[in-house]
Design an enzyme around this catalytic site. Structure first.
Site, short mmCIF file in Angstrom:
data_model
loop_
_atom_site.label_atom_id
_atom_site.label_comp_id
_atom_site.label_asym_id
_atom_site.label_seq_id
_atom_site.Cartn_x
_atom_site.Cartn_y
_atom_site.Cartn_z
N SER A 1 28.83 -53.72 32.85
CA SER A 1 27.58 -53.22 33.40
C SER A 1 27.77 -53.01 34.89
CB SER A 1 26.45 -54.24 33.17
OG SER A 1 25.29 -53.91 33.91
N TYR B 1 23.20 -63.14 34.01
CA TYR B 1 23.60 -61.89 33.35
C TYR B 1 24.79 -61.27 34.08
CZ TYR B 1 23.49 -57.10 31.59
OH TYR B 1 23.83 -55.89 31.03
#
Length: 246
Positions: free
Chosen positions: A142, A155
């Site tokens: 990501s 995350y």
């Protein structure tokens, strides 16, 4: 003929978003697909769609957080198609929250899915790829694996880990002709936001993601990496909306 033609490709998280779009993209180029996710009905519907368009696809309900189930997925692919050319470790969750809220269960879920799920996928396919001296492991990280923003501490930690694991794997397996690719999407219009449990934070993030691009954009990037000649490895790509600043 596309270099994707007849390649056997495992895709995790294939029931929606990037996984679903990638399945369609690769099926259109002649790949033999092995789809994995937890939602059977969605997998079945996608399989039927691909079959109707002349594609080859099988699926297996799989929880990537289970080492045993990932091993069974690889065995299923080998039994049905005889080889595994590519695995796309795409399954992921993003229940963002500030650390002080101590959402321990959500932290554990991210670690189990985003990190262990990738490791289990790698471990499941690596023996057969090493035996054949070829293969391609694609891990979806990501933009959060390159930077940290408020509420993304855990995350981002998992996505930084995906990048580190993939780069380490590249170094270890280059001599075995096994390619690795890190795909780091920016803002994408997917169901990922549904895993955020804090309504206020979720609302704010949803507002920020209105600039998101479609999952098909990531699917095309993945297809580009796969279709390169075997002596060429696209090791890392960041794909985000043109107007996204961070």
């Amino acid at each position: 003929m596309s270099n994707i033609q007849d390649k056997v490709v495992i895709i995790t998280g294939a029931s929606s978003g990037i996984g679903e779009a990638t399945a369609r993209e690769l099926a259109s180029k002649g790949a033999k697909l092995v789809l994995a996710a937890r939602r059977q009905e969605r997998l079945k519907k996608l399989q039927e769609e691909i079959h109707q368009n002349g594609g080859q696809v099988i699926f297996k309900v799989t929880d990537v957080a289970s080492h045993e189930q990932m091993e069974e997925l690889a065995e299923f692919a080998l039994k049905e198609f005889g080889k595994i050319d590519v695995i796309i470790n795409n399954a992921g969750v993003m229940p963002l929250s500030p650390v002080h809220q101590k959402k321990i269960n959500e932290w554990n879920t991210m670690i189990d899915v985003n990190i262990k799920g990738v490791l289990y996928g790698i471990a499941a396919v690596l023996p057969s790829m090493r035996e054949r001296k070829e293969g391609h492991i694609i891990n979806v990280s990501s933009i959060a694996g390159h930077l940290v923003f408020p509420a993304s501490s855990v995350y981002s930690g998992t996505k930084f880990a995906v990048r580190a694991i993939t780069e380490g794997l590249r170094i270890e397996e280059a001599s075995n002709n096994i390619r690795t690719t890190i795909i780091s999407p920016g803002t994408i219009t997917t169901e990922l936001l549904e895993t955020i449990s804090d309504p206020e934070l979720k609302s704010a993030i949803v507002e920020d993601t209105k600039i998101g691009i479609e999952p098909a954009s990531i699917a095309r990037a993945i297809g580009f990496a796969i279709e390169q000649p075997s002596d060429v490895a696209i090791n890392e790509m960041i794909v985000r909306p043109t107007i996204q600043e961070l």
